[in-house]
Scaffold this active site. Structure first.
Site, PDB file in Angstrom:
ATOM      1  N   ARG A  15      -9.855   7.808   3.530  1.00 37.10           N
ATOM      2  CA  ARG A  15      -8.793   8.638   4.134  1.00 37.10           C
ATOM      3  C   ARG A  15      -8.848  10.061   3.587  1.00 37.10           C
ATOM      4  O   ARG A  15      -8.649  11.028   4.315  1.00 37.10           O
ATOM      5  CB  ARG A  15      -7.417   8.019   3.836  1.00 37.10           C
ATOM      6  CG  ARG A  15      -7.158   6.754   4.640  1.00 37.10           C
ATOM      7  CD  ARG A  15      -5.934   6.025   4.111  1.00 37.10           C
ATOM      8  NE  ARG A  15      -4.734   6.822   4.161  1.00 37.10           N
ATOM      9  CZ  ARG A  15      -3.663   6.617   3.383  1.00 37.10           C
ATOM     10  NH1 ARG A  15      -3.657   5.634   2.500  1.00 37.10           N
ATOM     11  NH2 ARG A  15      -2.611   7.389   3.490  1.00 37.10           N
TER      12      ARG A  15
ATOM     13  N   LYS B 172      -0.152  -2.228  -3.319  1.00 35.35           N
ATOM     14  CA  LYS B 172      -0.277  -2.133  -4.789  1.00 35.35           C
ATOM     15  C   LYS B 172       0.980  -2.658  -5.470  1.00 35.35           C
ATOM     16  O   LYS B 172       0.920  -3.333  -6.491  1.00 35.35           O
ATOM     17  CB  LYS B 172      -0.521  -0.673  -5.195  1.00 35.35           C
ATOM     18  CG  LYS B 172      -1.929  -0.224  -4.895  1.00 35.35           C
ATOM     19  CD  LYS B 172      -2.130   1.238  -5.197  1.00 35.35           C
ATOM     20  CE  LYS B 172      -1.433   2.088  -4.186  1.00 35.35           C
ATOM     21  NZ  LYS B 172      -1.916   3.431  -3.981  1.00 35.35           N
TER      22      LYS B 172
ATOM     23  N   SER C   8      -0.645   1.272   1.901  1.00 34.58           N
ATOM     24  CA  SER C   8      -1.267   1.638   0.628  1.00 34.58           C
ATOM     25  C   SER C   8      -0.281   1.439  -0.529  1.00 34.58           C
ATOM     26  O   SER C   8      -0.599   0.797  -1.545  1.00 34.58           O
ATOM     27  CB  SER C   8      -1.723   3.099   0.720  1.00 34.58           C
ATOM     28  OG  SER C   8      -2.113   3.590  -0.531  1.00 34.58           O
TER      29      SER C   8
ATOM     30  N   ASP D 257      -7.430  -1.014  -1.105  1.00 30.48           N
ATOM     31  CA  ASP D 257      -6.696   0.255  -1.007  1.00 30.48           C
ATOM     32  C   ASP D 257      -7.525   1.387  -1.596  1.00 30.48           C
ATOM     33  O   ASP D 257      -7.555   2.495  -1.048  1.00 30.48           O
ATOM     34  CB  ASP D 257      -5.338   0.149  -1.720  1.00 30.48           C
ATOM     35  CG  ASP D 257      -4.663   1.516  -1.779  1.00 30.48           C
ATOM     36  OD1 ASP D 257      -4.364   2.069  -0.715  1.00 30.48           O
ATOM     37  OD2 ASP D 257      -4.480   2.043  -2.893  1.00 30.48           O
TER      38      ASP D 257
ATOM     39  N   HIS E 262       9.118   2.841  -7.175  1.00 27.85           N
ATOM     40  CA  HIS E 262       7.964   3.677  -6.836  1.00 27.85           C
ATOM     41  C   HIS E 262       8.475   5.000  -6.287  1.00 27.85           C
ATOM     42  O   HIS E 262       9.375   5.020  -5.454  1.00 27.85           O
ATOM     43  CB  HIS E 262       7.084   2.991  -5.782  1.00 27.85           C
ATOM     44  CG  HIS E 262       5.937   3.841  -5.323  1.00 27.85           C
ATOM     45  ND1 HIS E 262       4.771   3.944  -6.043  1.00 27.85           N
ATOM     46  CD2 HIS E 262       5.799   4.667  -4.269  1.00 27.85           C
ATOM     47  CE1 HIS E 262       3.949   4.776  -5.426  1.00 27.85           C
ATOM     48  NE2 HIS E 262       4.562   5.236  -4.353  1.00 27.85           N
TER      49      HIS E 262
END
Ligand code: URA
Length: 437
Positions: free
Chosen positions: A170, A189, A185, A163, A84
């Site tokens: 947010r 995922k 968050s 999320d 990621h």
């Protein structure tokens, strides 16, 4: 006696630590409709100021993860590892990384995002391949990971739905820039993909979410600690994001460049970033004894064509025209080309990634609202990177646009992103740090 929602918000507002069960209950009630959006927003603001310790962050991550389903990849043999990135300009690493790592024997189940803000999204880039589908049903996703070694899809309704709702709150309550909220968050995922290991590319610099090394390191540390406590093997690499990665910024042109990496002709910084992250993935996946061994295996997967073959199979399995893998020039870019010329002789000392990213959005390569469509063919090609010598009037960048008139203003913005000097800038390493458990 259980504390009420108001009491939990007040406890966090006053800087107290909540019990893991209390966080789980708060999230569960929010998802079920028993906690109002305004109460969750107040809680998020309390977290923004007071933070969450690691145990609280794990509890929040797991509550968000279990708001949806966790993909079952147990039928796919071996340790599954994903990567990621916290997002950068010109960051097309995932597109070349996944087939390279899969070619070395580590399955890569990748759930990617779309571009939002100045950073691009892997899904938008992949969809520049004619026919390529990223909305693959979960069952097919698992099958493709098993058969091909890699599959790249978008977030489904089933993956961490809490999320999505919390991120939307947010976004409108100025609580995005909170390290524990970002950690929960991202990890909720990623853990939903059914992975065993995760390599995080935490970008730092002008074109990154985290502008300072201190804040990037704090985010990376927490991601690694919380991911490890959640039972996964996690490594974070901090990489520099001051100038765009590689030479292409857009969608079709970025996918072309990622395919070039698979053919052994990618730009140096992009190749280095891909190898650094891929080698960590091979170590986590048990297919390399060390990062050096992993790097050698990835280079071999390029040299012997196995990474290209995995990419061809993955594109075909996801409905795309696999012919573009052998011939990336088939990916169409806009035909109007505007040249940006050097304003003086000397050296390029910097290219402001944020300015280039924002220009990309203004061109239509990115989006300012989640429901906008992107134009796959527009983009910027950087001809001269920092450290390269130029003569006044040399072409330093080209813009691929649909109409010349609006392109002129954009090319001025690209010109303004270039900095020049009499000497090359100090050459800074791409990798700023590495954080393990
Ligand atoms: N990316 C995410 O997925 N979530 C955040 O909160 C920030 C970046």
């Amino acid at each position: 006696m259980e504390r009420t929602v108001v009491e939990l918000i007040a406890a966090k507002r006053d800087g107290n630590v909540l019990a893991e069960a209390e966080i789980a209950r708060l999230l569960g009630d929010f998802v079920a409709g028993g906690v109002a959006d305004y109460q969750m927003a107040a809680f998020l603001m309390a977290v923004f100021f007071r933070g969450l310790d690691d145990a609280e962050t794990v509890a929040l991550t797991e509550a968000m993860l279990h708001s949806g389903s966790v993909l079952d990849l147990s039928a796919v043999p071996g340790l599954k590892v994903d990567k990621h990135s916290t997002g950068g300009v010109g960051d097309k690493v995932s597109i070349c990384l996944a087939p390279m790592v899969a070619a070395c024997g580590v399955p890569v189940p990748m759930v990617s995002g779309r571009g939002l803000g100045h950073t691009g999204g892997t899904l938008d880039k992949l969809e520049a391949i004619p026919g390529f589908r990223t909305d693959i049903p979960v069952g097919d996703f698992a099958r493709i990971v098993g058969e091909v070694g890699a599959c790249m899809i978008g977030q489904t309704k089933e993956i961490a739905p809490a999320d999505k709702r919390i991120y939307a709150l947010r976004d409108v309550t100025a609580t995005v820039e909170s390290i524990p909220l970002i950690v929960a968050s991202i990890l909720s995922k990623k853990l939903a993909e059914g992975i065993d290991g995760l390599v995080l590319d935490v970008k730092v610099g002008k074109g990154a979410f985290m502008k300072s090394e201190e804040s990037a390191r704090a985010l990376a540390d927490k991601l690694v600690r919380v991911g490890t406590r959640a039972g996964k093997k996690v490594v974070a690499v901090l990489t520099r994001m001051d100038a765009p990665l590689g030479r292409a910024v857009g969608n079709a042109n970025e996918t072309r460049e990622a395919l070039d990496v698979l053919h052994g002709r990618g730009p140096e910084d992009l190749v280095e970033c891909t190898l650094v992250l891929g080698a960590e993935m091979l170590v986590l996946g048990g297919k390399a004894a060390s990062v050096e061994d992993g790097t050698a295996k990835l280079r071999a997967a390029i040299a012997d064509g196995s990474a290209v073959r995995v990419m061809e199979k993955m594109v075909a399995a996801q409905g795309g025209d696999a012919g573009v893998v052998a011939d990336p020039a088939k990916l169409a870019v806009a035909s109007e080309i505007l040249e940006v010329k050097a304003s003086r002789s000397g050296f390029v000392t910097g290219i402001d990634a944020l300015a280039i990213g924002l220009t990309g959005v203004a061109m239509g390569a990115g989006r300012t609202r989640a429901d906008q469509a992107v134009d796959p063919g527009v983009g910027v090609e950087i001809d001269r990177k920092p450290g390269e010598a130029v003569k006044s009037g040399d072409v330093v960048a080209r813009l691929f646009v649909r109409d010349r008139a609006s392109g002129e203003k954009l090319s001025e913005r690209v010109a303004g992103a270039f900095e020049y000097g009499d000497a090359p800038p100090p050459s800074l390493p791409l990798v700023v740090g590495r954080i393990t458990a």
